[in-house]
Write a protein that holds these residues in place. Structure first.
Motif, PDB file in Angstrom:
ATOM      1  N   MET A 168      61.853  48.923  53.432  1.00 53.56           N
ATOM      2  CA  MET A 168      61.279  49.049  52.136  1.00 53.56           C
ATOM      3  C   MET A 168      62.329  49.463  51.192  1.00 53.56           C
ATOM      4  SD  MET A 168      58.310  48.494  53.538  1.00 53.56           S
ATOM      5  CE  MET A 168      57.154  48.866  52.241  1.00 53.56           C
ATOM      6  N   LYS A 169      63.740  49.871  51.377  1.00 55.98           N
ATOM      7  CA  LYS A 169      64.680  50.399  50.437  1.00 55.98           C
ATOM      8  C   LYS A 169      65.877  49.677  50.880  1.00 55.98           C
ATOM      9  CE  LYS A 169      61.859  53.290  48.402  1.00 55.98           C
ATOM     10  NZ  LYS A 169      61.501  53.163  47.170  1.00 55.98           N
ATOM     11  N   GLU A 170      66.625  49.919  49.859  1.00 55.46           N
ATOM     12  CA  GLU A 170      68.242  49.443  49.990  1.00 55.46           C
ATOM     13  C   GLU A 170      69.052  50.426  49.376  1.00 55.46           C
ATOM     14  OE1 GLU A 170      68.523  46.390  46.165  1.00 55.46           O
ATOM     15  OE2 GLU A 170      68.369  45.477  48.544  1.00 55.46           O
TER      16      GLU A 170
ATOM     17  N   GLN B  54      69.116  52.879  45.938  1.00 58.76           N
ATOM     18  CA  GLN B  54      67.712  53.200  45.329  1.00 58.76           C
ATOM     19  C   GLN B  54      67.625  54.831  45.807  1.00 58.76           C
ATOM     20  OE1 GLN B  54      65.067  50.338  47.545  1.00 58.76           O
ATOM     21  NE2 GLN B  54      65.087  49.273  45.408  1.00 58.76           N
TER      22      GLN B  54
ATOM     23  N   VAL C 257      65.035  57.510  46.901  1.00 57.94           N
ATOM     24  CA  VAL C 257      63.808  57.888  47.713  1.00 57.94           C
ATOM     25  C   VAL C 257      63.338  59.316  47.585  1.00 57.94           C
ATOM     26  CG1 VAL C 257      65.434  58.325  49.530  1.00 57.94           C
ATOM     27  CG2 VAL C 257      63.087  57.479  49.973  1.00 57.94           C
TER      28      VAL C 257
ATOM     29  N   GLU D 126      58.656  59.218  51.779  1.00 56.54           N
ATOM     30  CA  GLU D 126      58.529  58.009  51.632  1.00 56.54           C
ATOM     31  C   GLU D 126      59.194  57.092  52.555  1.00 56.54           C
ATOM     32  OE1 GLU D 126      59.508  55.245  47.720  1.00 56.54           O
ATOM     33  OE2 GLU D 126      60.208  57.225  47.835  1.00 56.54           O
TER      34      GLU D 126
ATOM     35  N   ILE E  57      61.029  54.443  54.478  1.00 55.01           N
ATOM     36  CA  ILE E  57      62.153  53.374  54.294  1.00 55.01           C
ATOM     37  C   ILE E  57      62.202  52.408  55.367  1.00 55.01           C
ATOM     38  CG2 ILE E  57      64.851  53.445  54.791  1.00 55.01           C
ATOM     39  CD1 ILE E  57      64.635  56.527  54.296  1.00 55.01           C
TER      40      ILE E  57
ATOM     41  N   SER F 204      61.757  59.077  54.804  1.00 56.93           N
ATOM     42  CA  SER F 204      63.079  60.024  54.428  1.00 56.93           C
ATOM     43  C   SER F 204      62.561  61.352  54.647  1.00 56.93           C
ATOM     44  CB  SER F 204      63.411  59.738  53.045  1.00 56.93           C
ATOM     45  OG  SER F 204      64.345  60.538  52.656  1.00 56.93           O
TER      46      SER F 204
ATOM     47  N   ILE G 199      69.794  56.883  48.474  1.00 58.12           N
ATOM     48  CA  ILE G 199      70.138  55.909  49.701  1.00 58.12           C
ATOM     49  C   ILE G 199      71.732  55.613  49.446  1.00 58.12           C
ATOM     50  CG2 ILE G 199      69.828  53.978  51.357  1.00 58.12           C
ATOM     51  CD1 ILE G 199      66.776  54.301  50.641  1.00 58.12           C
TER      52      ILE G 199
END
Length: 366
Positions: A75-77, A80, A82, A86, A88, A180, A186
């Motif tokens: 969901m994240k890179e 970004q 967070v 939330e 990930i 997270s 991140i």
């Protein structure tokens, strides 16, 4: 013609002799040395030491899964922001066939048991309403019916966990969703979709899904030589220069100095950490190399002189004060007392005033 040639030859010989005598005479004359004239000035003197290191987040958290499986979605890179809690990444569970078979069998048995107890309960309920069965027997039948229902629900949930890693009742808190644990940025996502991951447990650290850090709380982590470590202490101010930001300086204060040194390339180095004050409009990336400048001693508003004007003899210091400038410079050797030096200029505590003129370096461009 021969006579004219002899005359020319004699003239050349005579000129050579005269030039030689003039050169030797000139060489024998004393050389007049001229010096720069320096006047003491009021200024500041400070001694510094420099520690090299890098800027790092104070707290960098490694996010690890609570369940083994395969990454099905990211969901994240990196880069970004967070928030705490939330999602990930999501994990797809690969069930173990023996456990899956056992869970399916448990569901079937629980369903058969529920069907049997349901029929018994319905019969007891009718008899209770007719007054044939006592209330106590009816309540026991009702309790058995509810227990059978609960057993079937538990068996179905257990099957869902083994097969999918998630149940309908606990979808929001499923361990297949990697969340997270802090709010921050991140820094790195070392895995990709399709990678196998191992859960974190008492025997294994687990696979790192992502590293998250608060980039507003940064530390300068550097090393300082053993010859300087005895002159610094916690709480001292630093001026931090980050090379990647065109030499921009930041304020910092020393928080930690290691009690144990580590030998590196023949020198003993001690680790130090300093909290960095970063303006809101500046973004510092983790790992930037930096130099920390620490002021060890400082005096302000004192009489100073370039250190090359001082002549040291044993434990005493002397200067040469100008007494006459024309036709030739004349100086008088004068004793002075000195204080703090930064290697370029030195503090004069006694022996000079701002009106004095002191001999400086030799003028070599004449």
């Amino acid at each position: 013609m021969k006579k004219i040639g002899k005359i020319i030859l004699l003239c050349l010989l005579g000129a050579a002799v005269i030039s030689t005598f003039y050169f030797l005479w000139k060489k024998s004359q004393p050389v007049k040395t001229e010096y720069e004239i320096v006047t003491p000035t009021i200024g500041d003197v400070e001694t510094k030491t420099v520690a090299t290191g890098k800027v790092e987040p104070r707290d960098e958290v490694l996010i690890k899964p609570q369940m083994s499986g395969i990454i099905s979605e990211l969901m994240k890179e990196a880069g970004q922001m967070v928030r705490e809690g939330e999602i990930i990444a999501r994990i797809k569970v690969i069930p173990e066939m023996t456990q899956l078979n056992s869970a399916e069998s448990r569901v079937r048995v629980a369903r058969i048991n529920l069907e049997q107890i349901t029929a018994t309960h319905e019969r007891d309920e009718q008899l209770y309403q007719q007054g044939v069965v006592a209330r106590e027997e009816y309540e026991t039948s009702l309790a058995n019916y509810k227990k059978a229902q609960e057993e079937l629900e538990n068996a179905i949930d257990n099957l869902d966990i083994i097969r999918d890693g998630i149940t309908k009742s606990s979808a929001a808190t499923s361990t297949t969703q990697v969340r997270s644990t802090i709010t921050g940025m991140i820094l790195d996502v070392p895995i990709k979709v399709g990678n196998s991951v191992i859960q974190s447990n008492t025997f294994n650290d687990g696979t790192t899904i992502a590293s998250v850090a608060d980039m507003n709380n940064m530390l300068f982590v550097g090393k300082i030589d053993e010859t300087e470590v005895g002159r610094i202490h916690e709480g001292m101010p630093l001026k931090l220069t980050v090379g990647a930001l065109d030499g921009q300086q930041f304020d910092a204060h020393l928080e930690y100095v290691s009690p144990k040194g580590v030998e590196e390339n023949g020198a003993v180095m001690f680790e130090m950490k300093a909290a960095v004050q970063i303006p809101e409009d500046v973004f510092i990336r983790a790992g930037y190399s930096a130099n920390g400048e620490i002021v060890l001693k400082e005096v302000k508003g004192v009489l100073t002189l370039p250190e090359n004007c001082i002549e040291f003899s044993n434990d005493s210091a002397f200067v040469h004060i100008l007494k006459q400038e024309l036709p030739e410079q004349e100086f008088e050797r004068h004793h002075v007392k000195v204080g703090l030096s930064d290697g370029i200029k030195i503090e004069i505590t006694e022996g000079l005033t701002e009106e004095d003129k002191v001999r400086g370096s030799v003028i070599t461009n004449k």
